[in-house]
Structures are given as C-alpha cells and as structure tokens.
Design an enzyme around this catalytic site. Structure first.
Site, mmCIF file in Angstrom:
data_model
loop_
_atom_site.group_PDB
_atom_site.id
_atom_site.type_symbol
_atom_site.label_atom_id
_atom_site.label_comp_id
_atom_site.label_asym_id
_atom_site.label_seq_id
_atom_site.Cartn_x
_atom_site.Cartn_y
_atom_site.Cartn_z
ATOM 1 C CD GLU A 205 -2.955 -1.275 2.174
ATOM 2 O OE1 GLU A 205 -2.894 -0.431 3.091
ATOM 3 O OE2 GLU A 205 -3.814 -2.171 2.133
ATOM 4 C CG ASP A 242 -5.789 -3.151 9.461
ATOM 5 O OD1 ASP A 242 -6.204 -3.990 10.287
ATOM 6 O OD2 ASP A 242 -5.887 -3.307 8.234
ATOM 7 C CD GLU A 283 -8.973 -1.854 9.496
ATOM 8 O OE1 GLU A 283 -9.036 -2.725 8.596
ATOM 9 O OE2 GLU A 283 -8.582 -0.692 9.280
ATOM 10 C CG ASP A 310 -11.367 -5.128 7.371
ATOM 11 O OD1 ASP A 310 -12.312 -5.387 6.596
ATOM 12 O OD2 ASP A 310 -10.170 -5.171 7.000
ATOM 13 C CE LYS A 335 -10.662 -3.519 3.807
ATOM 14 N NZ LYS A 335 -9.854 -4.684 4.277
ATOM 15 C CE LYS A 386 -7.666 0.362 5.856
ATOM 16 N NZ LYS A 386 -7.399 -0.803 6.734
#
Length: 427
Positions: A205, A242, A283, A310, A335, A386
């Site tokens: 990422e 996260d 998260e 999540d 998501k 995010k």
C-alpha cells in the site's frame, strides 16, 4: 432516464500484478462508464466470494476469466433495457441470478464491477458527479485521510506483526492541507529510516516496510517523522492502527511478537499502547470470530478509541447488526468488494450510522486507478477514508479525486478533521 444498452467486461491487472475485473456500461443516450474491482490480501472468512479461475497455467491460478464470462453470459442479457437509475433493482436482479448467500455462483467481483459501472453511468447520464448522484445535496464532507505510511503483516515482507501504521492529519483546516501534511510526514519518515540504516522498500500500500524490534518501535519512528516535518503529535497528527489480528490467530491464541497471547493479554497491550501514544483508531485488534474478546476490548477502551471491525463485519449488514447488538466494536470498515454490490454497501453504512457507529471507507491492498471510493466517502459523509500511503498511482488516484471534489464544492466543502473521531481527546 437512459437505459442500459450494452455491458462489456474484461480482465485487467491490479496494483499487485494480479488480474481483476473491469466493466464498461453503455446507455442508450451514448453514455459510457467504467469501473474496476479491487482485491484484498488479508481477507475475512465471511467476505463475499471473489471468483478466481484456479488454472495454475494462467496467472498462477488467479485469473478472473470465469467472472468475466459470467458477466457476458449470465448478466448482460438480463440487464439490457433497465433504467440505469434503478440501482437497487439492478443489484437485486444480479443477486437473484447468483442465488447464493456469498455470491459464489457469479462471483462478487463480477457483480460489483457491473454494479459500480451502472452507478457511474447513471451519474454521468444525469450530468452529476458520482458523489452528488449518490449522496444528494448534503454530500459536502471531505474525509480525514488515514495514510498507511508503515506497512507490516500480510502487506509486507517484514517481521512487523501489525499490518498498518497510519497517520491521520486531524488538525488541518482542509483536505488539501491534510494531504500536504501527510505527504510531508511520509517523506520525513523515509529520511528517518535512512538515517537509522533501516530499509525504505515499500509494502503493498505504498508504506515503508522495515524490520523492527517491536511494533511500538514503528510508532516511535513515525512520531520522530511527525516532529521532523514540523507538526504536533496528538494535535495536528494522530495515529491509527490496522492490526489484522486474524492473520496471527490460531487455535485460540494470538502469536504476537514471538509469544502466544490470550485475547485479554492483547487487550491489555492495546490499552497500554493507547496510554503511551495518541491513537484514535484500532482496526481488527482481535480475530474475526473472537466476539467475546471484541466485547471486552470495546467495553474497556471504546469510550476513548474507535474500535473498527473489518474482518469482523466484512461490510455485511447481518454481521454489523450482531456487532451493534453485542456491543462489539464501535465502527465499521467499509469495503465495497467485501459485500459485492453498491446498494448493499450503502445499506451497511446506513445501518452503522443509525446505530451511532462510525464508518471508514477503505481501499484494498490490490487496487486500480478506479476512484469510486473517494466519491463514496463524500456521498456517505463518513468522514474517514483509508487508501494507503501518499505514494503510488493506485493510492494517490483516490486522494487526487478528493482534491478535485473539494475544489468543486468550493465554499460548501467541509473537512471532517478531529470531528471524525469524537471519542478522542488530545492531551
């Protein structure tokens, strides 16, 4: 309203070099719109099924030709003639064709590609931006960018357990200034790492992925970078994590920093971490089926920290409803490809907001140049997004779209800032 005249699907590559689905929808007024589907690395067991071919001789088994064929052979003819504005009817039609609880027949990647492309086409046909089309006249809130500037876990080849160390520029007056401050801290972190002879290679990422002695060491490095960039930690910029704890959970225990830990020990670790650092959000601190652990942690620190589900919720209204009822978590990561259609995503956000849960719009580690989630963040007014580090085109495409939206909104634009995290109180 214009009707659907044609649908074309194709296999393209995502940011990890793996195939994904792209869909174009054409309307009878000449409008053509396109959407591409993201893909995750650390995926929840309860996510809608992303259909992969499994042919090891082609893309190492990760091809999506079957999903593309499903669109062409099973979806296209059923949707021709529908008004593009009938999003809910169109999504429900695809769910009916699929006929499974987890979209395993057509593939969530097939359904979502069509769903998003239809919404974009409808917006274009109505001469509206996507955020305005979906969010109406009150869509004006720009989200806080949760920038993953140090990667670990499944997103990096390093020894760091926690998957994402994020900065949130809550003290900025505008999204543009928030993005600037995040980018400056990102570059300062690279300088700090180089000075300490630590690796500056990037994870999935766009964040740096050094080997470190402890997870807390990552926060110390970022704190140094914040100061080096000229910002105040805890006021201008705060931390978010996260953990992706399911990735290191097995047989009832968490293997964290080389030791086996219980849910109670993990909760104690997070509490101490929150005492030592300005953390606004954690998260997936516990595994996706550790409901009692989630309840305990939420009761312990949920009044001062955002606890985000999540893998726990997978953007699924049924699991979110359980979390609300059992007081497990107080926020939802959103998501689109976890649930697999636009209307189900919007339903999940609506359910969370009505219960007082916060929502964070999110990318996946396998991304494309598609910017839909930027518009969704503004359309839903969730106040948080995010989408990785301020680097790599697949990540900055979303940030750049938000810059455009803020510019278009002009005086009507508002930046969520510290208001996105009402539980957090700076020292």
């Amino acid at each position: 309203m214009a009707t659907i005249e044609g649908i074309v699907a194709r296999e393209i590559l995502d940011s990890r070099g793996n195939p994904t689905v792209e869909v174009e929808v054409g309307l009878d007024d000449g409008t053509i719109a396109r959407a591409a589907v993201p893909s995750g690395a650390s995926t929840g067991a309860f996510e809608a099924i992303e259909l992969r071919d499994g042919d090891k001789d082609r893309y190492l088994g990760k091809g999506v030709a079957t999903a593309v064929s499903n669109i062409e052979d099973k979806i296209v003819d059923e949707l021709i003639g529908y008004e593009a504005s009938e999003q809910r009817l169109i999504d429900q039609k695809m769910l009916d064709i699929d006929g499974t609880d987890n979209k395993s027949e057509l593939g969530a990647n097939a359904i979502l590609g069509v769903s998003l492309a239809v919404a974009k086409a409808a917006a274009d046909s109505a001469e509206l931006t996507l955020y305005r089309y979906l969010g109406g006249p009150n869509a004006h809130l720009l989200p806080v960018p949760m920038m993953n500037i140090l990667n670990g876990g499944a997103h990096a080849d390093s020894n760091v357990d926690i998957q994402e160390f994020m900065i949130a520029p809550i003290g900025a007056p505008t999204f543009r200034e928030a993005l600037r401050s995040g980018a400056e801290v990102y570059h300062a972190l690279k300088s700090v790492l180089k000075k300490k002879d630590l690796a500056t290679g990037l994870g999935d990422e766009g964040g740096f992925a050094p080997n470190l002695p402890t997870n807390a060491a990552a926060l110390d490095l970022i704190a140094e970078a914040v100061e080096k960039a000229g910002y105040r930690l805890g006021t201008d910029i705060v931390f978010a994590l996260d953990v992706a704890a399911t990735e290191f959970f097995a047989n009832g225990t968490y293997t964290f920093e080389g030791a086996a830990k219980t849910a109670e020990e993990m909760s104690s670790y997070y509490t101490k971490l929150a005492d030592a650092y300005p953390i606004v959000s954690i998260e997936d601190p516990l595994a996706e089926d550790d409901w009692s652990g989630w309840q305990t942690l939420t009761a312990s620190v949920g009044d001062r920290i955002q606890i985000v589900g999540d893998d726990l919720f997978v953007t699924n209204p049924q699991r979110i409803a359980r979390g609300i009822a059992e007081h497990a978590a107080n926020a939802v990561l959103v998501k689109v490809n976890q649930i697999g259609s636009l209307t189900e995503t919007l339903d999940a956000v609506d359910l969370a907001h009505r219960a007082g849960f916060r929502c964070m719009m999110s990318h996946r580690s396998g991304e494309t140049e598609d910017t839909t989630i930027a518009d969704l963040a503004v359309a839903t007014g969730c106040g948080q997004i995010k989408t990785g580090a301020p680097a790599r085109s697949d990540r900055v495409a979303k940030y750049n779209q938000l810059l455009r939206i803020e510019e278009e909104l002009a005086d009507a634009a508002r930046y969520a800032g510290a208001g996105a995290f009402p539980r957090y109180r700076s020292a």
